[in-house]
Design an enzyme around this catalytic site. Structure first.
Site, short mmCIF file in Angstrom:
data_model
loop_
_atom_site.label_atom_id
_atom_site.label_comp_id
_atom_site.label_asym_id
_atom_site.label_seq_id
_atom_site.Cartn_x
_atom_site.Cartn_y
_atom_site.Cartn_z
N HIS A 93 -21.37 -0.35 87.50
CA HIS A 93 -22.46 -0.44 86.52
C HIS A 93 -23.32 0.82 86.46
O HIS A 93 -24.38 0.82 85.85
CB HIS A 93 -23.35 -1.64 86.81
N THR A 136 -22.14 -10.89 96.33
CA THR A 136 -22.12 -11.15 94.90
C THR A 136 -21.77 -12.61 94.64
O THR A 136 -21.05 -13.23 95.44
CB THR A 136 -21.12 -10.23 94.16
N CYS A 186 -28.23 12.40 78.59
CA CYS A 186 -28.73 12.55 77.23
C CYS A 186 -27.78 11.84 76.27
O CYS A 186 -26.59 12.17 76.22
CB CYS A 186 -28.83 14.03 76.85
N GLN A 204 -21.37 -3.16 92.07
CA GLN A 204 -22.13 -3.43 90.85
C GLN A 204 -23.54 -2.88 90.98
O GLN A 204 -24.24 -2.76 89.99
CB GLN A 204 -22.22 -4.94 90.62
N CYS A 230 -26.62 14.98 73.54
CA CYS A 230 -25.75 16.11 73.92
C CYS A 230 -24.95 15.85 75.19
O CYS A 230 -24.17 16.69 75.60
CB CYS A 230 -26.57 17.39 74.04
N PHE A 240 -31.89 -11.67 89.69
CA PHE A 240 -32.16 -11.37 88.29
C PHE A 240 -32.24 -12.63 87.44
O PHE A 240 -33.08 -12.74 86.58
CB PHE A 240 -31.09 -10.43 87.72
#
Length: 177
Positions: free
Chosen positions: A85, A154, A93, A67, A96, A1
């Site tokens: 995560h 990681t 939603c 993660q 609601c 990333f």
């Protein structure tokens, strides 16, 4: 990333900022779908995922804290998985709180809540959001009486998840990285 050719060098992070998403969900969904849901739809567990599932079934592993939002630990057969995560299996939603499976053939893009028609949000943590309390509680539960933690795949630099091995070590656990 985050590397020189990482996703964030090609895609604006605003699409995953919670405030932006809440105002521009319709604009964000094509990017989110292309970024996560398309590639993950064909993802399969690798041998490491299967070994961890085997270890859990042999009572050699009490659980997994991940993660990753890719659902691969579940697909491999693990049952006690804390998705720190979140995940891409469920959409939620914001109005609601109805939860529904991430079935885009049924829901379309942008997916709307079957209860109130609000644009649904993926059940993973966006920038600007806190780690869900259920993930924190699940992590704390796994850290209780922990003797050994195996840290896999990681860099340990994304916080607050990067703090978990440190917490385990402070509690007396042996860490294998």
């Amino acid at each position: 990333f985050r590397g020189p050719n990482g996703i964030w060098s090609r895609i604006d992070t605003k699409y995953l900022e919670i405030d932006y998403f809440m105002r521009h969900g319709k604009e964000c969904w094509p990017v989110i779908h292309k970024m996560f849901f398309n590639p993950l739809s064909n993802a399969r567990p690798n041998p490491a995922h299967h070994v961890l599932a085997w270890m859990e079934h042999q009572n050699l592993l009490s659980g997994i804290i991940t993660q990753n939002i890719d659902n691969l630990h579940h697909k491999a057969g693990n049952t006690n998985v804390v998705e720190f995560h979140g995940n891409t299996r469920i959409l939620v939603c914001p109005r609601c709180e109805h939860q529904t499976p991430a079935d885009f053939d049924k829901l379309g893009l942008p997916p709307r809540c079957p209860q109130c028609s609000t644009i649904l949000k993926p059940d993973f943590v966006f920038f600007g959001e806190n780690i869900p309390s259920s993930a924190r509680r699940g992590t704390e539960e796994l850290l209780k009486n922990l003797e050994l933690m195996i840290v896999i795949g990681t860099t340990g630099v994304i916080f607050p998840a990067g703090q978990i091995p440190r917490q385990a070590k402070q509690s007396g656990a042996f860490i294998i990285e």
